[in-house]
Design an enzyme around this catalytic site. Structure first.
Site, PDB file in Angstrom:
ATOM      1  N   LYS A 201       0.800  -1.225   0.000  1.00  0.00           N
ATOM      2  CA  LYS A 201       0.000   0.000   0.000  1.00  0.00           C
ATOM      3  C   LYS A 201       0.830   1.271   0.000  1.00  0.00           C
ATOM      4  O   LYS A 201       0.342   2.334  -0.337  1.00  0.00           O
ATOM      5  CB  LYS A 201      -0.912  -0.010   1.227  1.00  0.00           C
ATOM      6  CG  LYS A 201      -1.934  -1.131   1.219  1.00  0.00           C
ATOM      7  CD  LYS A 201      -2.718  -1.140   2.509  1.00  0.00           C
ATOM      8  CE  LYS A 201      -3.701  -2.294   2.537  1.00  0.00           C
ATOM      9  NZ  LYS A 201      -4.377  -2.418   3.830  1.00  0.00           N
TER      10      LYS A 201
ATOM     11  N   HIS B 295      -2.736  -7.978   6.012  1.00  0.00           N
ATOM     12  CA  HIS B 295      -3.230  -8.448   4.712  1.00  0.00           C
ATOM     13  C   HIS B 295      -4.016  -9.758   4.847  1.00  0.00           C
ATOM     14  O   HIS B 295      -3.906 -10.635   3.982  1.00  0.00           O
ATOM     15  CB  HIS B 295      -2.068  -8.631   3.729  1.00  0.00           C
ATOM     16  CG  HIS B 295      -1.457  -7.343   3.266  1.00  0.00           C
ATOM     17  ND1 HIS B 295      -2.003  -6.581   2.253  1.00  0.00           N
ATOM     18  CD2 HIS B 295      -0.363  -6.670   3.688  1.00  0.00           C
ATOM     19  CE1 HIS B 295      -1.255  -5.491   2.069  1.00  0.00           C
ATOM     20  NE2 HIS B 295      -0.259  -5.521   2.940  1.00  0.00           N
TER      21      HIS B 295
ATOM     22  N   ASP C  91       4.544  -7.660   5.845  1.00  0.00           N
ATOM     23  CA  ASP C  91       4.630  -6.245   5.495  1.00  0.00           C
ATOM     24  C   ASP C  91       3.407  -5.485   5.984  1.00  0.00           C
ATOM     25  O   ASP C  91       2.348  -6.063   6.232  1.00  0.00           O
ATOM     26  CB  ASP C  91       4.743  -6.086   3.976  1.00  0.00           C
ATOM     27  CG  ASP C  91       3.514  -6.629   3.254  1.00  0.00           C
ATOM     28  OD1 ASP C  91       2.843  -5.867   2.552  1.00  0.00           O
ATOM     29  OD2 ASP C  91       3.221  -7.841   3.402  1.00  0.00           O
ATOM     30  N   GLU C  92       3.570  -4.180   6.097  1.00  0.00           N
ATOM     31  CA  GLU C  92       2.471  -3.237   6.348  1.00  0.00           C
ATOM     32  C   GLU C  92       1.556  -3.682   7.489  1.00  0.00           C
ATOM     33  O   GLU C  92       0.338  -3.758   7.347  1.00  0.00           O
ATOM     34  CB  GLU C  92       1.667  -3.031   5.056  1.00  0.00           C
ATOM     35  CG  GLU C  92       2.510  -2.415   3.953  1.00  0.00           C
ATOM     36  CD  GLU C  92       1.747  -2.241   2.645  1.00  0.00           C
ATOM     37  OE1 GLU C  92       2.053  -1.273   1.926  1.00  0.00           O
ATOM     38  OE2 GLU C  92       0.877  -3.065   2.331  1.00  0.00           O
ATOM     39  N   VAL C  93       2.157  -3.999   8.601  1.00  0.00           N
ATOM     40  CA  VAL C  93       1.394  -4.424   9.774  1.00  0.00           C
ATOM     41  C   VAL C  93       1.154  -3.204  10.667  1.00  0.00           C
ATOM     42  O   VAL C  93       2.082  -2.650  11.255  1.00  0.00           O
ATOM     43  CB  VAL C  93       2.146  -5.517  10.557  1.00  0.00           C
ATOM     44  CG1 VAL C  93       1.363  -5.902  11.819  1.00  0.00           C
ATOM     45  CG2 VAL C  93       2.374  -6.734   9.657  1.00  0.00           C
TER      46      VAL C  93
END
Length: 550
Positions: free
Chosen positions: A3, A287, A340-342
């Protein structure tokens, strides 16, 4: 998709005047390229345009005809491999698509037999398998008027790469209605520069039917890519059957957009026959909202649905059972665990998870590390090597399992830092190798160097290779291949060919002409590859013209 991506995928954002200028420039370069290409193809010299470029080769000035009934003589301990036999028949169909349909003319052919020598019967396909080969096309001499084709390889997968190169050396002469090899005799010694040459395919944002996935795999083999990174699941949908937890695929978009375990196994087998490993990904703990459609207890709360609930043993029991099921399908030694992107605000704002954090004296960052490490332990217990997106390394490098493969995506400079600390790394810098960034031109894809910033030979060896990423938010079955190709081929040559022969920017015109030729080879083989010099990837041609210059 990641994102944090900032590269625009909308040409309008660049402003109309700038877009017009870039489109104009994109059309001027092919004019020069077209002249360059025609000067080299005037005598049918398609042989100049092997992609990816072999490591070492010599050629002559003879033209040889190839018998459409070309026979295979396979020897060596691996000569009886079904993988080799099926590949030979597959490439015969490609090479003799026209000539095989013609009535016999009674003429003698120069090349009637392929001698294929494979020194190992081992068909295990894992990281670092020997893909080297030698290819010799020798003209007849003395009393002999019959030439020979010989491919020699240490493994069946090297033989596959040699067959691909041979197929590119063969060109159909429409006037003589025969397949010819130009610039013979040929002697090629070839091998890959990197052991990992990947393409990520995202089937969560848009479901891709299995036939489309297979077509992508087939096209990967033409560019000698060898890893399909299958991003099967994400927050939007969960299309994969998991027998131990049958409600998981309730998270699919519809009941018609799913993959059975038989589908997944078939894709893995199809890929292996083409020398391509399938790297599956389960992206945790972020995700993963779609998981809770079938098992709502995985959500921290009904209104706060990811990351997965770190406080419940059920979360890890399900993950363990799910990975055990997937291990039966995916034999590749690497397995991607995402990471990723946590964003941990959901944990901190949900009362029972917040209480768990306090009871365990953890912050959100601590819990993120705890989740990633528990997932790694599960994967390692199943004899997998974990791969994680770079955020895990950026956040807690000292705690990662030493076997972790760090997957770069955010920016350049991650692999140098990772290998300096002893980790292996895969290069996928989003600024150059994210194919959904439609305004990244082929040159930018081609001239990136995965080893940039790494000067120690022992550290260079820790970079396994690289991967171009086809995230699926704006691509589905209707346009995914023309978004992948031909830019993925630019990365494929960077990962296969010798650095010294492909890094000089003063050879851009020659490289462009070869890439345009390869793009047309793809289209002849039924791959809907977009024009090479698009300012905006997958844009159709703007007017009449040759395949080789659009």
């Amino acid at each position: 998709m990641k994102k944090l991506s900032t590269s625009s995928s909308n040409p309008i954002n660049h402003g109309v005047p700038l877009l017009f200028l870039l489109l104009l420039l994109s059309q001027l370069l092919p004019i020069t390229s077209r002249k360059f290409l025609r000067s080299h193809l005037a005598d049918g010299d398609s042989a100049t345009y092997i992609w990816p470029l072999p490591w070492q080769y010599t050629s002559g000035n003879q033209t040889l005809t190839v018998d459409p009934s070309l026979s295979l003589v396979a020897t060596g301990s691996g000569g009886g491999s079904v993988i080799v036999a099926e590949a030979f028949e597959r490439y015969k169909r490609i090479t003799f698509k026209h000539a095989a349909k013609l009535p016999g003319s009674g003429i003698g052919y120069d090349l009637t037999k392929l001698n294929l020598i494979v020194h190992s019967e081992n068909e295990e396909l894992q990281l670092g398998v020997d893909e080297s080969y030698t290819l010799t096309i020798a003209a007849g001499s003395g009393l002999s008027i019959i030439g020979q084709i010989t491919i020699e390889a240490n493994s069946v997968y090297g033989a596959l790469r040699g067959l691909e190169t041979l197929s590119q050396l063969c060109a159909f002469d429409y006037g003589a209605k025969t397949v010819k090899v130009y610039r013979a005799p040929w002697y090629i010694q070839d091998k890959p520069r990197f052991m990992y040459r990947g393409l990520l395919l995202d089937t969560s944002r848009h479901y891709l039917p299995t036939d489309i996935i297979k077509r992508v795999i087939e096209s990967m083999s033409y560019a000698k890519l060898n890893v399909l990174h299958w991003h099967i699941i994400d927050e939007e949908s969960f299309p994969l059957e998991v027998p131990s937890y049958p409600n998981l695929w309730k998270g699919s978009y519809t009941k018609w957009e799913r993959y059975t375990i038989e589908d997944a196994s078939d894709i893995v087998s199809f890929a292996k026959m083409r020398g391509i490993n399938v790297l599956a990904e389960v992206d945790v703990p972020g995700h993963a909202e779609s998981w809770g459609t079938g098992y709502p207890e995985l959500w921290p709360s009904a209104s706060c649905r990811e990351p997965l609930d770190v406080s419940k043993n059920f979360t890890f029991d399900l993950l363990s059972g799910m990975l055990a099921d997937m291990r039966k399908i995916f034999p590749f030694e690497l397995f991607h665990l995402g990471g990723d992107e946590v964003h941990t605000d959901c944990w901190s704002s949900t009362p029972h998870v917040k209480q768990w954090l306090q009871d365990h004296n953890m912050t959100g960052k601590d819990a993120y590390q705890y989740f990633v490490l528990r997932a790694q332990e599960i994967a390692i217990s199943l004899n997998w090597t974990p791969v994680n997106w770079e955020e895990t390394f950026n956040t807690f490098p000292a705690s990662l399992n030493p076997r972790t493969v760090v997957h770069n995506w955010l920016q350049a400079g991650v692999c140098p830092r990772a290998v300096a600390q002893g980790f292996r790394c895969i290069f996928s810098d989003q600024g150059v190798w994210y194919l959904d960034h439609l305004d990244v031109p082929w040159e930018k894809v081609y001239y990136v160097e995965p080893l940039e910033g790494i000067n120690d030979v022992s550290e260079e060896k820790l970079v396994l290779g690289g991967e171009v990423c086809m995230w699926g938010e704006t691509a589905d079955a209707s346009n995914v291949q023309q978004t992948i190709w031909p830019r993925a081929a630019a990365a494929a040559e960077r990962l296969w060919s010798k650095k010294e022969s492909t890094s000089a920017k003063n050879s851009t015109l020659e490289t462009l002409s070869r890439l345009e030729y390869f793009r047309c080879l793809l289209t002849r083989r039924g791959v809907p590859a977009a024009p090479v010099t698009n300012f905006y990837a997958r844009r159709p041609p703007i007017g009449p013209g040759s395949c080789y210059s659009q």
